[in-house]
Design a protein around this motif. Structure first.
Motif, PDB file in Angstrom:
ATOM      1  N   THR A 105       0.842  -1.197   0.000  1.00  0.00           N
ATOM      2  CA  THR A 105       0.000   0.000   0.000  1.00  0.00           C
ATOM      3  C   THR A 105       0.876   1.247   0.000  1.00  0.00           C
ATOM      4  O   THR A 105       1.832   1.345   0.765  1.00  0.00           O
ATOM      5  CB  THR A 105      -0.927   0.023   1.233  1.00  0.00           C
ATOM      6  OG1 THR A 105      -1.800  -1.100   1.176  1.00  0.00           O
ATOM      7  CG2 THR A 105      -1.756   1.296   1.274  1.00  0.00           C
ATOM      8  N   GLU A 128      -6.795  15.687  -0.615  1.00  0.00           N
ATOM      9  CA  GLU A 128      -7.232  14.305  -0.749  1.00  0.00           C
ATOM     10  C   GLU A 128      -6.100  13.343  -0.421  1.00  0.00           C
ATOM     11  O   GLU A 128      -4.925  13.644  -0.677  1.00  0.00           O
ATOM     12  CB  GLU A 128      -7.745  14.024  -2.162  1.00  0.00           C
ATOM     13  CG  GLU A 128      -8.969  14.836  -2.559  1.00  0.00           C
ATOM     14  CD  GLU A 128      -9.393  14.556  -3.979  1.00  0.00           C
ATOM     15  OE1 GLU A 128     -10.558  14.858  -4.307  1.00  0.00           O
ATOM     16  OE2 GLU A 128      -8.575  14.040  -4.774  1.00  0.00           O
ATOM     17  N   TRP A 175      -4.979   9.596  -1.398  1.00  0.00           N
ATOM     18  CA  TRP A 175      -5.208   8.481  -2.306  1.00  0.00           C
ATOM     19  C   TRP A 175      -4.457   7.255  -1.805  1.00  0.00           C
ATOM     20  O   TRP A 175      -3.306   7.353  -1.366  1.00  0.00           O
ATOM     21  CB  TRP A 175      -4.759   8.825  -3.733  1.00  0.00           C
ATOM     22  CG  TRP A 175      -5.744   9.704  -4.444  1.00  0.00           C
ATOM     23  CD1 TRP A 175      -5.962  11.028  -4.233  1.00  0.00           C
ATOM     24  CD2 TRP A 175      -6.659   9.292  -5.458  1.00  0.00           C
ATOM     25  NE1 TRP A 175      -6.951  11.495  -5.047  1.00  0.00           N
ATOM     26  CE2 TRP A 175      -7.407  10.452  -5.826  1.00  0.00           C
ATOM     27  CE3 TRP A 175      -6.919   8.083  -6.097  1.00  0.00           C
ATOM     28  CZ2 TRP A 175      -8.392  10.411  -6.796  1.00  0.00           C
ATOM     29  CZ3 TRP A 175      -7.905   8.040  -7.085  1.00  0.00           C
ATOM     30  CH2 TRP A 175      -8.634   9.203  -7.404  1.00  0.00           C
ATOM     31  N   PHE A 208      -6.537   2.682  -5.618  1.00  0.00           N
ATOM     32  CA  PHE A 208      -7.520   1.748  -5.052  1.00  0.00           C
ATOM     33  C   PHE A 208      -8.730   2.501  -4.504  1.00  0.00           C
ATOM     34  O   PHE A 208      -9.867   2.159  -4.787  1.00  0.00           O
ATOM     35  CB  PHE A 208      -6.865   0.916  -3.942  1.00  0.00           C
ATOM     36  CG  PHE A 208      -7.817  -0.017  -3.259  1.00  0.00           C
ATOM     37  CD1 PHE A 208      -8.195  -1.204  -3.857  1.00  0.00           C
ATOM     38  CD2 PHE A 208      -8.339   0.291  -2.007  1.00  0.00           C
ATOM     39  CE1 PHE A 208      -9.089  -2.080  -3.239  1.00  0.00           C
ATOM     40  CE2 PHE A 208      -9.230  -0.569  -1.372  1.00  0.00           C
ATOM     41  CZ  PHE A 208      -9.610  -1.757  -1.989  1.00  0.00           C
ATOM     42  N   THR A 209      -8.491   3.533  -3.729  1.00  0.00           N
ATOM     43  CA  THR A 209      -9.562   4.368  -3.200  1.00  0.00           C
ATOM     44  C   THR A 209      -8.980   5.698  -2.774  1.00  0.00           C
ATOM     45  O   THR A 209      -7.754   5.896  -2.833  1.00  0.00           O
ATOM     46  CB  THR A 209     -10.268   3.685  -2.009  1.00  0.00           C
ATOM     47  OG1 THR A 209     -11.433   4.433  -1.657  1.00  0.00           O
ATOM     48  CG2 THR A 209      -9.355   3.608  -0.786  1.00  0.00           C
ATOM     49  N   TRP A 210      -9.834   6.623  -2.359  1.00  0.00           N
ATOM     50  CA  TRP A 210      -9.356   7.910  -1.895  1.00  0.00           C
ATOM     51  C   TRP A 210     -10.265   8.446  -0.800  1.00  0.00           C
ATOM     52  O   TRP A 210     -11.412   8.016  -0.644  1.00  0.00           O
ATOM     53  CB  TRP A 210      -9.256   8.909  -3.047  1.00  0.00           C
ATOM     54  CG  TRP A 210     -10.554   9.579  -3.410  1.00  0.00           C
ATOM     55  CD1 TRP A 210     -11.000  10.801  -3.017  1.00  0.00           C
ATOM     56  CD2 TRP A 210     -11.583   9.045  -4.254  1.00  0.00           C
ATOM     57  NE1 TRP A 210     -12.250  11.063  -3.558  1.00  0.00           N
ATOM     58  CE2 TRP A 210     -12.634   9.997  -4.316  1.00  0.00           C
ATOM     59  CE3 TRP A 210     -11.719   7.837  -4.956  1.00  0.00           C
ATOM     60  CZ2 TRP A 210     -13.783   9.772  -5.048  1.00  0.00           C
ATOM     61  CZ3 TRP A 210     -12.871   7.615  -5.687  1.00  0.00           C
ATOM     62  CH2 TRP A 210     -13.885   8.591  -5.727  1.00  0.00           C
ATOM     63  N   SER A 267     -10.095   0.804   7.581  1.00  0.00           N
ATOM     64  CA  SER A 267     -11.101   0.712   6.520  1.00  0.00           C
ATOM     65  C   SER A 267     -10.493   0.195   5.222  1.00  0.00           C
ATOM     66  O   SER A 267     -11.131  -0.581   4.491  1.00  0.00           O
ATOM     67  CB  SER A 267     -11.754   2.077   6.296  1.00  0.00           C
ATOM     68  OG  SER A 267     -10.804   3.050   5.900  1.00  0.00           O
ATOM     69  N   VAL A 268      -9.259   0.591   4.917  1.00  0.00           N
ATOM     70  CA  VAL A 268      -8.600   0.093   3.702  1.00  0.00           C
ATOM     71  C   VAL A 268      -8.295  -1.390   3.823  1.00  0.00           C
ATOM     72  O   VAL A 268      -8.562  -2.180   2.900  1.00  0.00           O
ATOM     73  CB  VAL A 268      -7.324   0.905   3.430  1.00  0.00           C
ATOM     74  CG1 VAL A 268      -6.479   0.231   2.341  1.00  0.00           C
ATOM     75  CG2 VAL A 268      -7.670   2.326   3.014  1.00  0.00           C
ATOM     76  N   ALA A 318     -11.373  -3.384   3.480  1.00  0.00           N
ATOM     77  CA  ALA A 318     -11.817  -3.411   2.078  1.00  0.00           C
ATOM     78  C   ALA A 318     -10.987  -4.403   1.274  1.00  0.00           C
ATOM     79  O   ALA A 318     -11.531  -5.136   0.424  1.00  0.00           O
ATOM     80  CB  ALA A 318     -11.707  -2.010   1.477  1.00  0.00           C
ATOM     81  N   TYR A 319      -9.665  -4.453   1.521  1.00  0.00           N
ATOM     82  CA  TYR A 319      -8.824  -5.460   0.859  1.00  0.00           C
ATOM     83  C   TYR A 319      -9.368  -6.866   1.129  1.00  0.00           C
ATOM     84  O   TYR A 319      -9.490  -7.699   0.219  1.00  0.00           O
ATOM     85  CB  TYR A 319      -7.387  -5.387   1.388  1.00  0.00           C
ATOM     86  CG  TYR A 319      -6.577  -4.196   0.940  1.00  0.00           C
ATOM     87  CD1 TYR A 319      -6.936  -3.438  -0.157  1.00  0.00           C
ATOM     88  CD2 TYR A 319      -5.413  -3.845   1.633  1.00  0.00           C
ATOM     89  CE1 TYR A 319      -6.180  -2.351  -0.560  1.00  0.00           C
ATOM     90  CE2 TYR A 319      -4.645  -2.773   1.237  1.00  0.00           C
ATOM     91  CZ  TYR A 319      -5.026  -2.022   0.144  1.00  0.00           C
ATOM     92  OH  TYR A 319      -4.261  -0.950  -0.250  1.00  0.00           O
TER      93      TYR A 319
END
Length: 233
Positions: free
Chosen positions: A66, A74, A76, A89-91, A140-141, A144-145
């Motif tokens: 990661t 932001e 990312w 992957f997300t932001w 949270s990341v 999600a993975y």
């Protein structure tokens, strides 16, 4: 015989009402002001969160796949799969960390605090909220993975994914109120018990009644006793 009218309870209720209205107005004004300034403050806060989240990811990941990339206001998250170049992957936009604004407003509006104590508690509260935001981002990341199969987890952990994601979300949403309440509970107890909220108005936060407050209380008791003696046969 007749007794003196009991007006203390009504006065206390009115005083509490005024404090609550004052508190709400200050919160509204401060939130409105900081909300407008948040677009300018958010990039700095995002940079702090990103710089602390990067080592946090390295602590919890074995593959170190990661990458945290701060782009203005932001954050990312880039993921590198099977040695490939990191891909988005997300932001998280600036409103993911907007809770800083109401937290500052709550501390600014809390009655019964000297400014030094208010600033100290606000500083502790903001440090706690920063820690919550870092935990929220990393957790949270990683959840999600796991949810989409980028992390291998057991069957028991897979069944608890929904609970974990909900818990992280609740932590993120409830953190500012919980932090503020924990750090200002004493001040609110004094205020709602009828204590004065300003340092010179008869009560000192650390030392109890001031000299002025003791004179005011003694004078009130004396006047009540005189009245009772006059009207009682």
């Amino acid at each position: 015989g007749a007794r003196a009218p009991r007006t203390g309870g009504c006065a206390m209720i009115r005083g509490r009402g005024r404090e609550i209205v004052r508190f709400a107005l200050i919160v509204a004004v401060v939130v409105a002001g900081l909300a407008g300034a948040w677009r300018f403050l958010a990039p700095g806060y995002a940079a702090v969160v990103g710089s602390l989240a990067s080592p946090a990811f390295r602590l919890v990941e074995a593959a170190n796949d990661t990458t945290v990339d701060v782009r203005g206001d932001e954050i990312w998250i880039l993921f590198s799969e099977d040695g490939r170049a990191p891909a988005p992957f997300t932001w998280f936009d600036r409103y993911a960390f907007f809770a800083v604004v109401p937290l500052v407003a709550l501390f600014a509006a809390t009655p019964g605090l000297r400014w030094r104590s208010r600033l100290a508690r606000a500083g502790i509260g903001l440090a706690g909220l920063l820690a919550v935001h870092i935990v929220y981002l990393v957790a949270s990341v990683e959840l999600a993975y796991a949810a989409i199969g980028l992390r291998s987890i057991g069957d028991s952990a897979a069944r608890m994914l929904g609970v974990g994601q909900t818990s992280v979300r609740i932590l993120w949403e409830a953190a500012p109120i919980a932090i503020w309440a924990a750090l200002t509970a004493g001040a609110w107890r004094r205020t709602l018990a009828g204590g004065q909220t300003s340092a010179g108005a008869g009560r000192d936060e650390h030392c109890g009644l001031t000299q002025r407050g003791r004179f005011a209380r003694a004078d009130g008791v004396l006047r009540y006793l005189i009245y009772e003696k006059e009207v009682t046969p």
